[in-house]
Design a protein around this motif. Structure first.
Motif, short mmCIF file in Angstrom:
data_model
loop_
_atom_site.label_atom_id
_atom_site.label_comp_id
_atom_site.label_asym_id
_atom_site.label_seq_id
_atom_site.Cartn_x
_atom_site.Cartn_y
_atom_site.Cartn_z
N ASP A 132 1.05 -1.27 0.19
CA ASP A 132 0.20 0.12 0.12
C ASP A 132 0.64 1.33 0.02
OD1 ASP A 132 -2.26 -1.54 -0.15
OD2 ASP A 132 -2.41 -1.51 2.09
N GLY A 133 1.99 1.21 0.71
CA GLY A 133 2.82 2.60 0.82
C GLY A 133 3.97 2.69 -0.14
N ALA A 134 3.74 1.58 -1.28
CA ALA A 134 4.95 1.71 -2.01
C ALA A 134 4.84 3.00 -3.08
CB ALA A 134 4.49 0.32 -3.21
N GLU A 135 6.24 3.62 -3.18
CA GLU A 135 6.59 4.63 -3.85
C GLU A 135 7.71 4.23 -4.88
OE1 GLU A 135 6.13 8.74 -1.80
OE2 GLU A 135 7.16 7.24 -0.71
N PRO A 136 7.34 3.45 -5.94
CA PRO A 136 8.72 2.99 -6.68
C PRO A 136 9.51 4.38 -7.29
CG PRO A 136 6.62 2.08 -7.31
CD PRO A 136 6.15 3.07 -6.40
N ASP A 137 8.83 5.35 -7.78
CA ASP A 137 9.63 6.34 -8.30
C ASP A 137 10.61 7.14 -7.23
OD1 ASP A 137 8.20 5.73 -10.85
OD2 ASP A 137 6.82 7.43 -10.41
N ARG A 138 10.30 7.12 -6.37
CA ARG A 138 11.06 7.64 -5.05
C ARG A 138 12.12 6.93 -4.63
NH1 ARG A 138 11.55 6.51 0.12
NH2 ARG A 138 9.75 5.42 0.27
N VAL A 139 11.86 5.58 -4.56
CA VAL A 139 13.11 4.44 -4.66
C VAL A 139 13.72 4.53 -5.43
CG1 VAL A 139 13.52 2.26 -4.18
CG2 VAL A 139 11.50 3.30 -2.81
N MET A 140 13.38 4.54 -6.79
CA MET A 140 14.40 4.73 -8.06
C MET A 140 15.35 5.83 -7.86
SD MET A 140 15.06 3.61 -11.20
CE MET A 140 16.13 4.87 -12.11
N ASP A 141 14.70 7.13 -7.41
CA ASP A 141 15.73 8.26 -7.35
C ASP A 141 16.67 7.88 -6.26
OD1 ASP A 141 14.33 9.37 -9.27
OD2 ASP A 141 12.84 10.64 -7.98
N GLU A 142 16.28 7.40 -5.25
CA GLU A 142 17.13 7.11 -4.10
C GLU A 142 18.50 6.02 -4.40
OE1 GLU A 142 15.42 5.31 -0.66
OE2 GLU A 142 14.14 6.93 -0.39
N VAL A 143 17.97 4.97 -5.41
CA VAL A 143 19.13 4.24 -5.77
C VAL A 143 20.12 4.90 -6.91
CG1 VAL A 143 19.55 2.17 -7.38
CG2 VAL A 143 17.59 2.03 -5.59
N PHE A 144 19.36 5.70 -7.80
CA PHE A 144 20.41 6.54 -8.48
C PHE A 144 21.36 7.44 -7.71
CE2 PHE A 144 21.47 9.93 -11.31
CZ PHE A 144 21.96 9.33 -12.59
N ASP A 145 20.54 8.19 -6.56
CA ASP A 145 21.59 9.02 -5.92
C ASP A 145 22.64 8.26 -5.00
OD1 ASP A 145 19.82 11.24 -7.03
OD2 ASP A 145 18.75 11.12 -4.90
N LEU A 146 22.22 7.02 -4.61
CA LEU A 146 23.27 6.40 -3.96
C LEU A 146 24.27 5.99 -4.92
CD1 LEU A 146 24.21 4.50 -1.64
CD2 LEU A 146 22.67 2.85 -2.42
N LEU A 147 24.16 5.36 -6.11
CA LEU A 147 24.94 5.16 -7.00
C LEU A 147 26.04 6.36 -7.31
CD1 LEU A 147 23.26 2.92 -9.16
CD2 LEU A 147 25.20 2.29 -8.55
N VAL A 148 25.48 7.43 -7.33
CA VAL A 148 26.10 8.57 -7.70
C VAL A 148 27.26 8.97 -6.28
CG1 VAL A 148 26.31 11.09 -7.91
CG2 VAL A 148 24.66 9.64 -9.28
N ALA A 149 26.67 8.70 -5.41
CA ALA A 149 27.51 9.11 -3.99
C ALA A 149 28.53 7.87 -3.95
CB ALA A 149 26.61 8.87 -2.88
#
Length: 605
Positions: A132-149
């Motif tokens: 119910d609380g899934a936010e795939p787009d936010r999580v996708m951005d988090e993964v990208f930011d993590l890879l950049v970091a």
């Protein structure tokens, strides 16, 4: 030459790795139609089934079309990071699972950092999109930011992304696509995971990354072949990490398919197989061509950060419940554990005790639980962090801690962690009404914190941590405030006495439990230890008969588990572990010695 793909499934704990592997096994047609398979089939160990977590990395293989896909399911807890580290060296690609609601967590960062360092391009699977609380787009951005970091290169930043609900057995490229099956994930593995480097015509080079044992053939090394071929019955050279070499024949060569193992005659570059025939085979050893041996780099595994002293049980009830009670038996069992578990260390300390070091309380707790089930009886001291000295400065390990709490509990969480020398680095309100707090905290500050944290947040808080780095020692950390209720006599506890002691604190024992002088029978409601007598029965006279005892109402005692006892104890206490009981006792059973030690400690301040 067969087409092979080698992948590891990596993720934070409870993001659905083992469930995803289940679906890949089922939908690839690896199981026979009549074969009955339990849920989370890869978690085969008894404790794994009970707790629903993966402790040991395990491998399986599936066939999809004309490809053989070797899959390694890895643990998600930071304590078992050593398992993940060595597995990544053996594979050519990783499936990075991220929960569509929780997003990037500490262990996601830890495992991904290792994969990026090896130059692996991750296939990102955003799992549990049916929540119910899934936010795939936010999580996708988090993964990208993590890879950049993590300083990922351009190829790694072009990672493929799939959306999945592993429990329901589907994956898809776009959120709008129909929920069908796992075919998109199989296609992603075949299209985006590179084929193994190396040639079957070169000289043999293989490396062991996990050990197994068999009563008939002895030690088995689960091995990735990087070059050449390995044939059953042929002679090879085993090169150990210290450079020593031994020759031996491969007595048994085992291939994997689904959950089954089968004997094979030969395997070639790129494959993952199990090899028997080398009596002293170890993790990180190379198996080479005897004519032209070229050893592979030995494996680097991060050092242990936590240690505990394990000793022979010398209490009054010693030897009554366990089968293996001597120091020789304990030593043999620990040495056997160190053979297969390269993230742990053991050193004898004299006086029948051993120092066992690992990556966290959970890892040491699982070892103790396994030994207890095997019939061992022993004692554990309070866990301590492994400190070291650099340029004359005392250093200690720090952890990155992420805490998810409902808003009304954020104040108490920040206050308690502040007392434990935690430094808050971020505070983010989450869409589901919780707050995500991030801290950098000395590993010492986390010892014994979990139970207190769960009580403070009424069981709703979630905490996760992973090793950060060694930093300068940060002074004393506040630990347990309440004192202990200590028995002053030997015998069996009496209901009448326990009833009277209930006002003094929380009891750990029930009537007719065996107790002895120096054993901790409860938690006092005030600071400071209190000697009490749990054996004192009711005085009977002609006027007062024993029949009037029915009115005694006892509060249910606190259940003491192995892990909660390890967290609760202080430096002057020990946990006594037997196959039947877990007890807490003072190091010194003599009350006079304890009083003298307390007085000396007070004077030294």
């Amino acid at each position: 030459m067969q087409k092979i793909k080698n992948i590891a499934v990596i993720a934070h704990v409870d993001h659905g790795k083992t469930t995803l592997v289940d679906q890949l096994l089922q939908q690839s047609g690896t199981y026979e139609a009549h074969q009955e398979v339990q849920e989370r089939a890869m978690d085969s160990n008894e404790i794994e089934m009970e707790r629903g977590i993966t402790i040991l990395s395990k491998n399986t293989a599936i066939t999809y079309g004309d490809h053989k896909i070797n899959i390694i399911d890895t643990p998600g807890h930071a304590d078992f990071g050593g398992e993940v580290e060595r597995v990544l060296k053996m594979v050519d690609g990783v499936l990075l699972l991220v929960d569509a609601q929780e997003g990037v967590m500490p262990q996601t960062k830890f495992v991904l950092k290792k994969a990026i360092a090896f130059g692996i391009i991750p296939v990102v699977v955003i799992n549990k999109i049916d929540k119910d609380g899934a936010e795939p787009d936010r999580v996708m951005d988090e993964v990208f930011d993590l890879l950049v970091a993590l300083d990922a290169n351009e190829d790694q930043l072009e990672f493929p992304v799939l959306y999945a609900a592993a429990r329901d057995g589907y994956a898809k490229w776009e959120l709008e696509d129909e929920n069908k099956d796992m075919t998109p994930l199989f296609e992603a593995i075949i299209d985006h995971v590179p084929y193994p480097q190396g040639s079957p015509d070169s000289d043999t080079q293989a490396q062991v990354f996990t050990l197994d044992s068999d009563n008939f053939v002895g030690r088995i090394g689960i091995t990735r072949i990087f070059n050449g071929k390995v044939k059953k019955g042929d002679e090879y050279l085993l090169v150990k990490a210290d450079g020593s070499k031994t020759k031996s024949r491969v007595s048994k060569l085992i291939g994997f398919k689904g959950l089954e193992r089968m004997d094979i005659e030969e395997a070639e570059a790129g494959d993952i197989v199990a090899i028997a025939g080398f009596s002293d085979i170890d993790v990180g050893d190379s198996i080479c061509d005897p004519q032209n041996p070229v050893a592979l780099d030995p494996m680097h595994v991060e050092e242990p950060t936590l240690s505990v002293i394990m000793s022979v049980n010398n209490g009054p009830l010693a030897g009554q419940e366990g089968k293996h009670v001597t120091s020789n038996k304990i030593r043999e069992r620990l040495e056997k554990e160190m053979e297969t578990n390269i993230a742990m260390r053991m050193e004898p300390m004299g006086d029948a005790s051993f120092k066992v070091s690992g990556r966290g309380e959970l890892q040491i707790g699982i070892l103790a639980e396994n030994m207890r089930r095997e019939g061992f009886e022993f004692m554990l001291a309070r866990p301590e962090v492994v400190t070291k000295e650099e340029n004359g400065v005392k250093m200690e390990p720090f952890e990155h801690l992420v805490v998810d709490v409902p808003e009304e509990f954020q104040g108490v969480a920040i206050e308690k962690l502040g007392k434990r020398k935690a430094n808050m680095t971020s505070l983010v309100p989450m869409p589901d009404g919780t707050v995500r707090l991030e801290f950098e905290i000395p590993a010492r500050g986390l010892i014994g914190f979990r139970n207190e944290f769960l009580t403070d947040t009424k069981g709703e808080g979630i905490m996760n941590h992973s090793y950060l780095e060694y930093r300068a020692y940060s002074g004393t950390v506040e630990s347990r405030t309440p004192g202990a209720l200590v028995s002053m006599d030997n015998g069996e506890a009496v209901a009448f006495s326990i009833f009277n002691l209930q006002a003094r604190g929380v009891m750990f024992i029930k009537p007719q439990d065996k107790v002895y002088s120096g054993m901790v029978i409860g938690e006092s409601s005030r600071p400071g230890d209190l000697d009490v007598n749990p054996l004192k029965g009711k005085q009977l006279t002609n006027m007062r008969t024993s029949g009037a005892d029915d009115a005694i109402k006892l509060v249910t005692p606190r259940d003491i588990t192995l892990e909660s006892a390890m967290e609760w104890i202080e430096d002057d206490e020990l946990v006594e572990i037997t196959p039947i009981s877990v007890r807490i006792r003072k190091k010194s059973l003599d009350p006079i010695v304890r009083k003298r030690a307390a007085r000396d400690k007070k004077n030294s301040k």
